[in-house]
Design a protein around this motif. Structure first.
Motif, PDB file in Angstrom:
ATOM      1  N   THR A 132    -107.359   6.459  50.882  1.00  0.00           N
ATOM      2  CA  THR A 132    -106.436   6.526  52.179  1.00  0.00           C
ATOM      3  C   THR A 132    -106.791   8.009  52.713  1.00  0.00           C
ATOM      4  O   THR A 132    -107.221   8.873  52.076  1.00  0.00           O
ATOM      5  N   HIS A 134    -105.358  10.296  56.155  1.00  0.00           N
ATOM      6  CA  HIS A 134    -104.631  10.347  57.591  1.00  0.00           C
ATOM      7  C   HIS A 134    -105.502  10.923  58.418  1.00  0.00           C
ATOM      8  O   HIS A 134    -106.830  11.326  58.523  1.00  0.00           O
ATOM      9  N   GLU A 272    -101.544   0.572  64.696  1.00  0.00           N
ATOM     10  CA  GLU A 272    -101.869   1.754  63.658  1.00  0.00           C
ATOM     11  C   GLU A 272    -102.222   0.888  62.255  1.00  0.00           C
ATOM     12  O   GLU A 272    -103.109   1.424  61.509  1.00  0.00           O
ATOM     13  N   MET A 273    -101.470  -0.149  61.900  1.00  0.00           N
ATOM     14  CA  MET A 273    -101.733  -0.549  60.450  1.00  0.00           C
ATOM     15  C   MET A 273    -103.069  -1.372  60.317  1.00  0.00           C
ATOM     16  O   MET A 273    -103.682  -1.285  59.504  1.00  0.00           O
ATOM     17  N   TRP A 274    -103.173  -2.141  61.541  1.00  0.00           N
ATOM     18  CA  TRP A 274    -104.322  -3.321  61.196  1.00  0.00           C
ATOM     19  C   TRP A 274    -105.582  -3.059  62.000  1.00  0.00           C
ATOM     20  O   TRP A 274    -106.562  -3.915  61.819  1.00  0.00           O
ATOM     21  N   TYR A 277    -109.352  -3.867  60.911  1.00  0.00           N
ATOM     22  CA  TYR A 277    -109.191  -4.553  59.595  1.00  0.00           C
ATOM     23  C   TYR A 277    -110.304  -5.592  59.292  1.00  0.00           C
ATOM     24  O   TYR A 277    -110.943  -6.064  60.292  1.00  0.00           O
ATOM     25  N   ARG A 291    -108.315  -0.991  56.722  1.00  0.00           N
ATOM     26  CA  ARG A 291    -107.682  -1.319  57.861  1.00  0.00           C
ATOM     27  C   ARG A 291    -106.994   0.097  58.219  1.00  0.00           C
ATOM     28  O   ARG A 291    -107.118   1.004  57.184  1.00  0.00           O
ATOM     29  N   GLY A 292    -106.439   0.408  59.453  1.00  0.00           N
ATOM     30  CA  GLY A 292    -106.088   1.440  60.016  1.00  0.00           C
ATOM     31  C   GLY A 292    -106.694   2.234  60.913  1.00  0.00           C
ATOM     32  O   GLY A 292    -107.869   2.370  61.149  1.00  0.00           O
ATOM     33  N   THR A 295    -104.527   6.314  60.349  1.00  0.00           N
ATOM     34  CA  THR A 295    -104.519   6.606  58.704  1.00  0.00           C
ATOM     35  C   THR A 295    -105.294   5.221  58.434  1.00  0.00           C
ATOM     36  O   THR A 295    -105.015   4.312  58.229  1.00  0.00           O
ATOM     37  N   SER A 296    -106.525   5.583  57.718  1.00  0.00           N
ATOM     38  CA  SER A 296    -107.408   4.574  57.260  1.00  0.00           C
ATOM     39  C   SER A 296    -107.014   4.380  55.678  1.00  0.00           C
ATOM     40  O   SER A 296    -106.669   5.091  54.943  1.00  0.00           O
ATOM     41  N   ARG A 297    -106.995   3.101  55.550  1.00  0.00           N
ATOM     42  CA  ARG A 297    -106.796   2.511  54.059  1.00  0.00           C
ATOM     43  C   ARG A 297    -107.646   1.531  53.599  1.00  0.00           C
ATOM     44  O   ARG A 297    -108.142   0.896  54.298  1.00  0.00           O
ATOM     45  N   HIS A 340     -97.960   3.824  51.208  1.00  0.00           N
ATOM     46  CA  HIS A 340     -98.355   2.791  52.270  1.00  0.00           C
ATOM     47  C   HIS A 340     -97.722   1.564  51.579  1.00  0.00           C
ATOM     48  O   HIS A 340     -97.998   1.190  50.600  1.00  0.00           O
TER      49      HIS A 340
END
Length: 528
Positions: A132, A134, A272-274, A277, A291-292, A295-297, A340
């Protein structure tokens, strides 16, 4: 390349190592201790500086009335520097006192100044390595690495390296998830299984997030105005805007404003979330979700831990023919520090046909078991849901009517309105819940479906079932139905076929996992 070779430290880390002074000939070299990236101090100072800057303006304005503008600026500036310095100093001490190493058998982390914590995880128990970052970490090229065992034991089941460089994070992820066994059998492709389609954003406004964000926006306006002592003025300003309108019109317009705010917030949250992706299958049998926007996850799921998929259709997106796909897997326990959500979501809300196709690819099946025809449940199940709906509406309406008879006629009209609106809605939801019930055995999977506000179609690998729970309440006995629950170590831990016929439910359990329930069943020969 072995895991140890893949994790060999760079020459620049020489001052961060504790080396063994005695090694016999032929002995394996021990893993070297490494430190986190020193730019964590800069990141901590910048984050604290941003928070301080946001609070500095209102604080200065508040103090200037008592101390004067110059003195207020001096006090705020001094306090800001102290806060930023304290945060940076504390993080510097953390950086100096934190070290980790990846050994052949264990991952170790030592940290702390006055209270030194020494923690380790056996590599064979590691189930997830998630990355993760930010926005500030992405700018600095850093990531936070969370190494977990998937056990529900709080912080003892995870180690967090915050932060390391992105290449180091990727190297850790590959090495710790490396397995000697080959990937799962099957002919399905490796590489990219799904990628972002910007058209999927159209499902964001019809999710339950939108109304929640709309209500939160209104509450936030009142809360912030209260902080500055201006809540009364805000309410008065709103009242002046609607001075010449009726109460009903004002309520409708405010509700529309909340809806607009909720839709805008839902769209922003979805982006922001997807954004960016991708769902990929990596060599060796690992599914990776990335995704992100800010903030990348990155979440990795071993296919050998995958026990099925759950096709989730909340009411809003189901109305538009969409669904999302969650993984049913072991090793993705969510501890208290998890920052998350959606850690087991493989695919956001997409058209149902796309969801079924991706589910089939993930399970290495020709067709997804979530699309298999399901056995309907008896009409008694519909009656139970209709009675529940009537009770859910009738109980509060009766209380309101009683209070209205004793106190004020306003409550009587309120009760009437609730009954007129609530009863048809309750009946519609009850009938929809009944239509959603179903179960089946499809190849290597058992499938159960239930729910109306949140409909779930779970396809669980039959080999992953470790037991059955048969439940029949007094009212279920009167209706001639029961519920059978498959227990498993994966996902939610239990998946239930609600209100099936007695022979129907027991037969389903016996067929899904032969030999597990038979010792407790008595076969009744057919009549005639």
């Amino acid at each position: 390349m072995s895991s140890e070779a893949a994790l060999s430290p760079s020459p620049e880390a020489g001052d961060d190592r504790d080396r063994s002074h005695a090694q016999g000939p032929g002995a394996a070299a021990p893993a070297d201790w490494r430190r986190l990236d020193r730019r964590t101090v800069l990141a901590s100072a910048l984050v604290t500086g941003g928070v301080v800057a946001g609070a500095a303006v209102p604080t200065t304005l508040g103090l200037s009335g008592r101390l004067g503008f110059g003195a207020a600026v001096a006090w705020v500036l001094t306090g800001s520097l102290l806060l930023i310095g304290s945060a940076a100093g504390g993080d510097y001490v953390r950086w100096r006192r934190t070290r980790y190493r990846i050994g052949a058998e264990r991952v170790e982390l030592h940290t702390g100044l006055f209270l030194v914590k020494k923690r380790s995880l056996a590599r064979e128990r590691i189930r997830s390595v998630d990355l993760t970052a930010h926005l500030l970490q992405r700018i600095l090229g850093l990531v936070t690495v969370r190494i977990g065992t998937g056990e529900h034991s709080g912080n003892d089941s995870t180690l967090e390296l915050d932060p390391v460089t992105r290449p180091e994070g990727e190297r850790l992820r590959r090495a710790l998830l490396e397995r000697t066994a080959a990937g799962s059998p099957g002919t399905h492709r490796e590489g990219e299984l799904a990628a972002l389609d910007p058209r999927w954003i159209r499902y964001a406004p019809v999710s339950f997030v939108a109304p929640a964000l709309g209500c939160a926006a209104g509450g936030a306006v009142l809360q912030v105005s209260d902080w500055f002592g201006a809540q009364g003025q805000v309410i008065e300003w709103i009242g002046e805007r609607f001075r010449d309108t009726s109460l009903l019109t004002m309520i409708v317009l405010l509700a529309l404003a909340a809806v607009v705010a909720g839709v805008v917030g839902a769209l922003g949250l979805w982006v922001e979330m997807w954004w960016n992706y991708r769902l990929e299958r990596e060599p060796g049998g690992t599914l990776r979700i990335r995704r992100g926007l800010l903030t990348s996850r990155s979440v990795s799921i071993e296919e050998r831990r995958l026990r099925g998929v759950d096709l989730v259709e909340p009411l809003g997106i189901r109305t538009f023919g969409a669904a999302r796909v969650d993984a049913i897997t072991t090793g993705l326990a969510k501890d208290d520090d998890e920052q998350h959500g959606d850690h087991n979501t493989l695919l956001p809300a997409v058209p149902r046909r796309v969801a079924d196709a991706v589910a089939a690819d993930v399970l290495r099946e020709t067709t997804s078991p979530t699309g298999a025809p399901l056995t309907a449940h008896p009409l008694a199940a519909r009656g139970r849901r209709l009675r529940r709906a009537c009770w859910a509406v009738g109980a509060p309406v009766s209380v309101l009517a009683l209070l209205g008879a004793l106190l004020t006629p306003v409550l009587l009209w309120t009760a009437l309105g609730c009954a007129v609106v609530g009863l048809p809605v309750g009946v519609l939801l009850a009938r929809d819940a009944y239509r959603g019930l179903g179960h089946a055995v499809s190849g290597d999977y058992l499938v159960v479906r239930a729910g109306t506000v949140r409909r779930s179609t779970a396809a669980l690998e039959r080999a992953g079932v470790i037991g059955w729970t048969v439940r029949q309440t007094y009212f279920q006995r009167r209706s001639g139905v029961l519920s059978v629950t498959a227990t498993t170590a994966a996902g939610a831990g239990a998946y239930t076929a609600h209100d099936t016929g007695v022979s129907q439910g027991l037969g389903f359990a016996a067929e899904a996992v032969p030999g597990l329930l038979e010792p407790f069943l008595e076969r009744v020969p057919p009549l005639g």
